[in-house]
Design a protein around this motif. Sequence first.
Motif, PDB file in Angstrom:
ATOM      1  N   GLN A  62       0.833  -1.210   0.000  1.00 42.88           N
ATOM      2  CA  GLN A  62       0.000   0.000   0.000  1.00 42.88           C
ATOM      3  C   GLN A  62       0.865   1.256   0.000  1.00 42.88           C
ATOM      4  O   GLN A  62       0.589   2.220  -0.705  1.00 42.88           O
ATOM      5  CB  GLN A  62      -0.947  -0.013   1.200  1.00 42.88           C
ATOM      6  N   GLY A  63       1.932   1.249   0.797  1.00 42.49           N
ATOM      7  CA  GLY A  63       2.839   2.393   0.848  1.00 42.49           C
ATOM      8  C   GLY A  63       3.538   2.622  -0.478  1.00 42.49           C
ATOM      9  O   GLY A  63       3.698   3.773  -0.912  1.00 42.49           O
ATOM     10  N   LEU A  64       3.966   1.564  -1.143  1.00 42.03           N
ATOM     11  CA  LEU A  64       4.630   1.700  -2.443  1.00 42.03           C
ATOM     12  C   LEU A  64       3.682   2.280  -3.488  1.00 42.03           C
ATOM     13  O   LEU A  64       4.079   3.117  -4.307  1.00 42.03           O
ATOM     14  CB  LEU A  64       5.174   0.345  -2.899  1.00 42.03           C
ATOM     15  N   VAL A  67       3.229   6.120  -2.445  1.00 45.23           N
ATOM     16  CA  VAL A  67       4.401   6.975  -2.607  1.00 45.23           C
ATOM     17  C   VAL A  67       4.940   6.973  -4.040  1.00 45.23           C
ATOM     18  O   VAL A  67       5.312   8.019  -4.568  1.00 45.23           O
ATOM     19  CB  VAL A  67       5.512   6.554  -1.617  1.00 45.23           C
ATOM     20  N   PHE A  68       4.981   5.802  -4.677  1.00 44.09           N
ATOM     21  CA  PHE A  68       5.611   5.694  -5.995  1.00 44.09           C
ATOM     22  C   PHE A  68       4.616   5.504  -7.137  1.00 44.09           C
ATOM     23  O   PHE A  68       5.010   5.525  -8.302  1.00 44.09           O
ATOM     24  CB  PHE A  68       6.618   4.529  -6.001  1.00 44.09           C
ATOM     25  N   GLY A  69       3.347   5.281  -6.788  1.00 43.78           N
ATOM     26  CA  GLY A  69       2.340   5.065  -7.827  1.00 43.78           C
ATOM     27  C   GLY A  69       2.517   3.748  -8.562  1.00 43.78           C
ATOM     28  O   GLY A  69       2.069   3.607  -9.700  1.00 43.78           O
ATOM     29  N   LEU A  70       3.163   2.779  -7.909  1.00 44.98           N
ATOM     30  CA  LEU A  70       3.438   1.486  -8.529  1.00 44.98           C
ATOM     31  C   LEU A  70       2.812   0.363  -7.719  1.00 44.98           C
ATOM     32  O   LEU A  70       2.856   0.391  -6.494  1.00 44.98           O
ATOM     33  CB  LEU A  70       4.951   1.242  -8.598  1.00 44.98           C
ATOM     34  N   GLN A  71       2.256  -0.609  -8.425  1.00 41.99           N
ATOM     35  CA  GLN A  71       1.775  -1.805  -7.745  1.00 41.99           C
ATOM     36  C   GLN A  71       2.913  -2.812  -7.770  1.00 41.99           C
ATOM     37  O   GLN A  71       3.284  -3.306  -8.838  1.00 41.99           O
ATOM     38  CB  GLN A  71       0.541  -2.352  -8.423  1.00 41.99           C
ATOM     39  N   ILE A  72       3.482  -3.072  -6.594  1.00 42.45           N
ATOM     40  CA  ILE A  72       4.651  -3.931  -6.466  1.00 42.45           C
ATOM     41  C   ILE A  72       4.326  -5.041  -5.478  1.00 42.45           C
ATOM     42  O   ILE A  72       3.907  -4.768  -4.354  1.00 42.45           O
ATOM     43  CB  ILE A  72       5.864  -3.107  -5.977  1.00 42.45           C
ATOM     44  N   ASP A  73       4.531  -6.278  -5.927  1.00 43.68           N
ATOM     45  CA  ASP A  73       4.360  -7.404  -5.011  1.00 43.68           C
ATOM     46  C   ASP A  73       5.526  -7.426  -4.038  1.00 43.68           C
ATOM     47  O   ASP A  73       6.683  -7.254  -4.424  1.00 43.68           O
ATOM     48  CB  ASP A  73       4.319  -8.727  -5.779  1.00 43.68           C
ATOM     49  N   VAL A  74       5.196  -7.643  -2.770  1.00 48.09           N
ATOM     50  CA  VAL A  74       6.199  -7.718  -1.709  1.00 48.09           C
ATOM     51  C   VAL A  74       6.034  -9.057  -1.002  1.00 48.09           C
ATOM     52  O   VAL A  74       4.922  -9.441  -0.642  1.00 48.09           O
ATOM     53  CB  VAL A  74       6.048  -6.562  -0.695  1.00 48.09           C
ATOM     54  N   MET A  75       7.151  -9.760  -0.823  1.00 52.12           N
ATOM     55  CA  MET A  75       7.159 -11.013  -0.095  1.00 52.12           C
ATOM     56  C   MET A  75       7.999 -10.809   1.156  1.00 52.12           C
ATOM     57  O   MET A  75       9.144 -10.358   1.066  1.00 52.12           O
ATOM     58  CB  MET A  75       7.775 -12.133  -0.945  1.00 52.12           C
TER      59      MET A  75
END
Length: 179
Positions: A62-64, A67-75
Amino acid sequence: MTRFIALLRGINVGGTRKVPMADLRALCGELGLTAVQTYIQSGNVVFTANGSTAEHEAALEQGLTRVFGLQIDVMVRTADQWEQLAAGNPLRAAAEAEANLVLLGVPKRPPRPDAAAELLERATAGERVVAAGDVLWFHYPQGAGRTKLSPAVIDRLVGSPVTARNWRTVLQLAAMVKG
């Protein structure tokens, strides 16, 4: 307080999906994570916090986006989980000989039971894929850039997004999370 490792998928590759590490560390601080360290530019974060891996994955994603406007998967994995992953490397001999050619694949969700077998069917040039618990280990003797096992193929056969780190990075993160 628990030590964690967060792996961001697909950032800072080929000049796209840029996430500066200083900004990532700042975001982690905003989220209440402490003792934050990053390792290289590919999205490896070590931190200390309370809470579960799932809570930290959701908060970072959610923070990414914010802040960056990107949907990034985090593991996210705990230090203990990471230690077990490293200790359980079924390709250790190859990893010690060719650290950059053996990769740990960490999926968002546990892989489908037949994922490794299906990936092996598509492997070429001596590539190996081994399931070990909730992760996959890959050996690319010709290099990961030459494989036909693309991220899209891996994700589809595993049944969830996967991010990978080479053996050298696995060991460095293990050292960092202990330190």
